[in-house]
Design a protein around this motif. Structure first.
Motif, PDB file in Angstrom:
ATOM      1  N   MET A   1     -29.516  -2.001  60.786  1.00  0.00           N
ATOM      2  CA  MET A   1     -29.292  -1.423  59.447  1.00  0.00           C
ATOM      3  C   MET A   1     -28.537  -0.099  59.577  1.00  0.00           C
ATOM      4  O   MET A   1     -28.837   0.698  60.465  1.00  0.00           O
ATOM      5  N   ASN A   2     -27.568   0.109  58.700  1.00  0.00           N
ATOM      6  CA  ASN A   2     -26.873   1.380  58.658  1.00  0.00           C
ATOM      7  C   ASN A   2     -27.907   2.494  58.453  1.00  0.00           C
ATOM      8  O   ASN A   2     -28.782   2.391  57.590  1.00  0.00           O
ATOM      9  N   LYS A   3     -27.821   3.536  59.281  1.00  0.00           N
ATOM     10  CA  LYS A   3     -28.834   4.607  59.232  1.00  0.00           C
ATOM     11  C   LYS A   3     -28.894   5.312  57.874  1.00  0.00           C
ATOM     12  O   LYS A   3     -29.895   5.906  57.517  1.00  0.00           O
ATOM     13  N   LEU A   4     -27.801   5.248  57.111  1.00  0.00           N
ATOM     14  CA  LEU A   4     -27.794   5.917  55.800  1.00  0.00           C
ATOM     15  C   LEU A   4     -28.634   5.148  54.771  1.00  0.00           C
ATOM     16  O   LEU A   4     -29.109   5.718  53.796  1.00  0.00           O
ATOM     17  N   GLU A   5     -28.831   3.832  55.012  1.00  0.00           N
ATOM     18  CA  GLU A   5     -29.536   2.999  54.021  1.00  0.00           C
ATOM     19  C   GLU A   5     -30.934   3.519  53.725  1.00  0.00           C
ATOM     20  O   GLU A   5     -31.380   3.518  52.581  1.00  0.00           O
ATOM     21  N   LYS A   6     -31.636   3.971  54.756  1.00  0.00           N
ATOM     22  CA  LYS A   6     -33.020   4.455  54.600  1.00  0.00           C
ATOM     23  C   LYS A   6     -33.081   5.596  53.573  1.00  0.00           C
ATOM     24  O   LYS A   6     -34.062   5.719  52.822  1.00  0.00           O
ATOM     25  N   LEU A   7     -32.024   6.410  53.539  1.00  0.00           N
ATOM     26  CA  LEU A   7     -32.022   7.559  52.617  1.00  0.00           C
ATOM     27  C   LEU A   7     -31.901   7.129  51.155  1.00  0.00           C
ATOM     28  O   LEU A   7     -32.036   7.937  50.247  1.00  0.00           O
ATOM     29  N   LYS A   8     -31.624   5.828  50.969  1.00  0.00           N
ATOM     30  CA  LYS A   8     -31.454   5.335  49.596  1.00  0.00           C
ATOM     31  C   LYS A   8     -32.732   4.695  49.046  1.00  0.00           C
ATOM     32  O   LYS A   8     -32.702   4.039  48.007  1.00  0.00           O
ATOM     33  N   ASP A   9     -33.869   4.869  49.771  1.00  0.00           N
ATOM     34  CA  ASP A   9     -35.081   4.147  49.319  1.00  0.00           C
ATOM     35  C   ASP A   9     -35.833   4.862  48.199  1.00  0.00           C
ATOM     36  O   ASP A   9     -36.900   4.410  47.789  1.00  0.00           O
ATOM     37  N   GLY A  10     -35.324   5.989  47.720  1.00  0.00           N
ATOM     38  CA  GLY A  10     -35.948   6.667  46.574  1.00  0.00           C
ATOM     39  C   GLY A  10     -36.873   7.805  46.975  1.00  0.00           C
ATOM     40  O   GLY A  10     -37.080   8.745  46.221  1.00  0.00           O
ATOM     41  N   SER A  11     -37.412   7.765  48.204  1.00  0.00           N
ATOM     42  CA  SER A  11     -38.384   8.790  48.594  1.00  0.00           C
ATOM     43  C   SER A  11     -37.710  10.138  48.915  1.00  0.00           C
ATOM     44  O   SER A  11     -38.375  11.159  49.001  1.00  0.00           O
ATOM     45  N   PHE A  12     -36.407  10.129  49.094  1.00  0.00           N
ATOM     46  CA  PHE A  12     -35.684  11.370  49.426  1.00  0.00           C
ATOM     47  C   PHE A  12     -35.012  11.981  48.189  1.00  0.00           C
ATOM     48  O   PHE A  12     -34.249  12.911  48.295  1.00  0.00           O
ATOM     49  N   GLY A  13     -35.240  11.398  47.034  1.00  0.00           N
ATOM     50  CA  GLY A  13     -34.590  11.887  45.807  1.00  0.00           C
ATOM     51  C   GLY A  13     -33.437  10.977  45.413  1.00  0.00           C
ATOM     52  O   GLY A  13     -33.142   9.982  46.096  1.00  0.00           O
ATOM     53  N   GLU A  14     -32.792  11.323  44.305  1.00  0.00           N
ATOM     54  CA  GLU A  14     -31.666  10.495  43.842  1.00  0.00           C
ATOM     55  C   GLU A  14     -30.471  10.648  44.774  1.00  0.00           C
ATOM     56  O   GLU A  14     -30.389  11.619  45.538  1.00  0.00           O
ATOM     57  N   PHE A  15     -29.533   9.715  44.684  1.00  0.00           N
ATOM     58  CA  PHE A  15     -28.350   9.790  45.555  1.00  0.00           C
ATOM     59  C   PHE A  15     -27.132   9.202  44.858  1.00  0.00           C
ATOM     60  O   PHE A  15     -27.247   8.462  43.867  1.00  0.00           O
ATOM     61  N   LEU A  16     -25.979   9.557  45.387  1.00  0.00           N
ATOM     62  CA  LEU A  16     -24.715   8.975  44.932  1.00  0.00           C
ATOM     63  C   LEU A  16     -23.984   8.507  46.181  1.00  0.00           C
ATOM     64  O   LEU A  16     -23.842   9.278  47.135  1.00  0.00           O
ATOM     65  N   ALA A  17     -23.561   7.244  46.198  1.00  0.00           N
ATOM     66  CA  ALA A  17     -22.864   6.731  47.376  1.00  0.00           C
ATOM     67  C   ALA A  17     -21.369   6.674  47.096  1.00  0.00           C
ATOM     68  O   ALA A  17     -20.956   6.409  45.961  1.00  0.00           O
ATOM     69  N   ASP A  18     -20.567   6.963  48.153  1.00  0.00           N
ATOM     70  CA  ASP A  18     -19.099   6.913  48.023  1.00  0.00           C
ATOM     71  C   ASP A  18     -18.607   7.718  46.828  1.00  0.00           C
ATOM     72  O   ASP A  18     -17.801   7.251  46.022  1.00  0.00           O
ATOM     73  N   GLU A  19     -19.113   8.901  46.736  1.00  0.00           N
ATOM     74  CA  GLU A  19     -18.872   9.715  45.543  1.00  0.00           C
ATOM     75  C   GLU A  19     -17.724  10.706  45.795  1.00  0.00           C
ATOM     76  O   GLU A  19     -17.771  11.490  46.750  1.00  0.00           O
ATOM     77  N   PRO A  20     -16.685  10.685  44.937  1.00  0.00           N
ATOM     78  CA  PRO A  20     -15.567  11.620  45.143  1.00  0.00           C
ATOM     79  C   PRO A  20     -16.028  13.073  45.066  1.00  0.00           C
ATOM     80  O   PRO A  20     -16.709  13.466  44.115  1.00  0.00           O
ATOM     81  N   MET A  21     -15.673  13.845  46.070  1.00  0.00           N
ATOM     82  CA  MET A  21     -16.068  15.260  46.095  1.00  0.00           C
ATOM     83  C   MET A  21     -15.338  16.058  45.012  1.00  0.00           C
ATOM     84  O   MET A  21     -15.782  17.142  44.652  1.00  0.00           O
ATOM     85  N   ARG A  22     -14.244  15.506  44.495  1.00  0.00           N
ATOM     86  CA  ARG A  22     -13.537  16.238  43.438  1.00  0.00           C
ATOM     87  C   ARG A  22     -14.437  16.389  42.201  1.00  0.00           C
ATOM     88  O   ARG A  22     -14.231  17.284  41.407  1.00  0.00           O
ATOM     89  N   ASN A  23     -15.433  15.511  42.080  1.00  0.00           N
ATOM     90  CA  ASN A  23     -16.377  15.624  40.957  1.00  0.00           C
ATOM     91  C   ASN A  23     -17.403  16.727  41.164  1.00  0.00           C
ATOM     92  O   ASN A  23     -18.190  17.017  40.280  1.00  0.00           O
ATOM     93  N   HIS A  24     -17.423  17.316  42.375  1.00  0.00           N
ATOM     94  CA  HIS A  24     -18.480  18.281  42.699  1.00  0.00           C
ATOM     95  C   HIS A  24     -17.920  19.624  43.159  1.00  0.00           C
ATOM     96  O   HIS A  24     -18.644  20.416  43.749  1.00  0.00           O
ATOM     97  N   THR A  25     -16.613  19.830  42.984  1.00  0.00           N
ATOM     98  CA  THR A  25     -16.029  21.115  43.381  1.00  0.00           C
ATOM     99  C   THR A  25     -15.221  21.676  42.210  1.00  0.00           C
ATOM    100  O   THR A  25     -14.644  20.916  41.415  1.00  0.00           O
ATOM    101  N   THR A  26     -15.171  23.006  42.114  1.00  0.00           N
ATOM    102  CA  THR A  26     -14.437  23.633  41.007  1.00  0.00           C
ATOM    103  C   THR A  26     -12.918  23.471  41.184  1.00  0.00           C
ATOM    104  O   THR A  26     -12.171  23.596  40.221  1.00  0.00           O
ATOM    105  N   PHE A  27     -12.468  23.207  42.425  1.00  0.00           N
ATOM    106  CA  PHE A  27     -11.042  22.959  42.678  1.00  0.00           C
ATOM    107  C   PHE A  27     -10.641  21.570  42.162  1.00  0.00           C
ATOM    108  O   PHE A  27      -9.469  21.263  41.958  1.00  0.00           O
ATOM    109  N   LYS A  28     -11.639  20.685  42.024  1.00  0.00           N
ATOM    110  CA  LYS A  28     -11.415  19.288  41.606  1.00  0.00           C
ATOM    111  C   LYS A  28     -10.474  18.577  42.577  1.00  0.00           C
ATOM    112  O   LYS A  28      -9.546  17.876  42.196  1.00  0.00           O
TER     113      LYS A  28
END
Ligand SMILES: Cc1cc2nc3c(=O)[nH]c(=O)nc-3n(C[C@H](O)[C@H](O)[C@H](O)COP(=O)(O)OP(=O)(O)OC[C@H]3O[C@@H](n4cnc5c(N)ncnc54)[C@H](O)[C@@H]3O)c2cc1C
Length: 300
Positions: A1-28
């Protein structure tokens, strides 16, 4: 299993996969992050950090994204977003303790309402409390370090550490957090009771200075370059005739030459090409090396 999958089980909080960083920076600007985690508790942050450390997954912390230029290929591994999801603010007399995701502007405004002074100059910096600790953010001759009394952090292994102001090794746009790659959890600040109207008058003055001089309606990461010893980057750029200088969709701001702005969906390559052109011209004309203040991250 891809090691990142475990982080998507809900116990670590919400997540966004393959998410463009332009949505999270003021430079866009910026390509996709493999996984952005949004923990809401200290324990979830510790669990994510320890999981990443144990499994050799690269990770970084994202605050409000106001000092970042992210490459077009994005970020491999995990981005731990410490923003609204981790932003409690508590007052105890003249002291305020804020979780690292709280915005400097929100902590400032809440403290003004309680007639507490100390954050007037820095209140307009559009970063989080955690981001402000990393580079000892400051404005109008005042650095946030001047009010900080205690900072709680995690190491890259997930161990808890507590620092006094003296132990923070604050300097010009630096601190132990950036030197040792720590993760800021929360920050205690000592403020001072003052007259509410006087506080608001000072706040409005600094706010006016900022809004009248900076292109706050445009996408940027603030001052693109550090202040070179003995000079001001914006004056050198202006004197070199580069006000409004444009490369594709990136531009030296007409309003403030120290800011490179993203005019309309610019790529990292476009912004970086403009930055290099400005650096080359300033070096050639004045013999001054302009170093970037914005942090450049992501896969090359
Ligand atoms: C219009 C504008 C004006 C600005 N004016 C100023 C100014 O006057 N003075 C000034 O100093 N700066 C200024 N800045 C730059 C920026 O706002 C500051 O550097 C701010 O402190 C960055 O905080 P952030 O939460 O946005 O950090 P981010 O951009 O999200 O991250 C910056 C760095 O901090 C790290 N980081 C973020 N949060 C944490 C955390 N909790 N723990 C560990 N590391 C963390 C990130 O990994 C990254 O390395 C300005 C920016 C803009 C866009």
């Amino acid at each position: 299993m891809n090691k990142l999958e475990k982080l998507k089980d809900g116990s670590f909080g919400e997540f966004l996969a393959d998410e463009p960083m332009r949505n999270h920076t003021t430079f866009k600007v910026g390509g996709p992050a493999d996984l952005i985690m949004k923990p809401t508790t200290q324990q979830q942050i510790i669990d994510i950090v320890r999981y990443c450390y144990r499994n050799e997954i690269p990770f970084m912390v994202l605050g409000n994204g106001s000092n970042l230029l992210v490459r077009d290929k994005g970020i491999r591994g995990v981005v731990i977003k410490l923003g609204k999801n981790f932003s409690d603010i508590k007052f105890d007399g003249d002291k305020v303790t804020a979780q690292s995701g709280a915005l400097l502007s929100t902590v400032s405004k809440k403290s003004f309402k309680q007639s507490l002074s100390g954050l007037e100059q820095v209140s307009g910096i559009p970063g989080s409390i955690g981001g402000a600790m990393v580079m000892n953010a400051g404005a109008y001759d005042k650095d946030v370090s001047s009010v900080v009394t205690k900072v709680r952090c995690l190491t890259q292994k997930g161990d808890l550490l507590e620092f006094t102001n003296a132990q923070m090794q604050f300097g010009y746009r630096t601190s132990v957090v950036s030197k040792e790659n720590l993760i800021v959890l929360d920050v205690e600040m000592q403020l001072k009771k003052d007259n509410f109207d006087d506080i608001m008058e000072r706040f409005k003055d600094y706010d006016y200075r900022r809004t009248s001089k900076q292109p706050l309606d445009r996408n940027s990461a603030g001052s693109t370059f550090k202040r070179p010893p003995g000079y001001y980057a914006s004056k050198l750029i202006d004197d070199a005739g580069l006000r409004g200088y444009t490369y594709k969709r990136a531009q030296v701001s007409e309003k403030h030459c120290g800011f490179v702005i993203n005019i309309d969906d610019a790529t990292y390559e476009e912004v970086m090409t403009l930055i290099h052109q400005v650096q080359d011209i300033i070096k050639e004309k004045y013999g001054v090396e302009l170093e970037t203040e914005v942090k450049i991250i992501g896969e090359e």
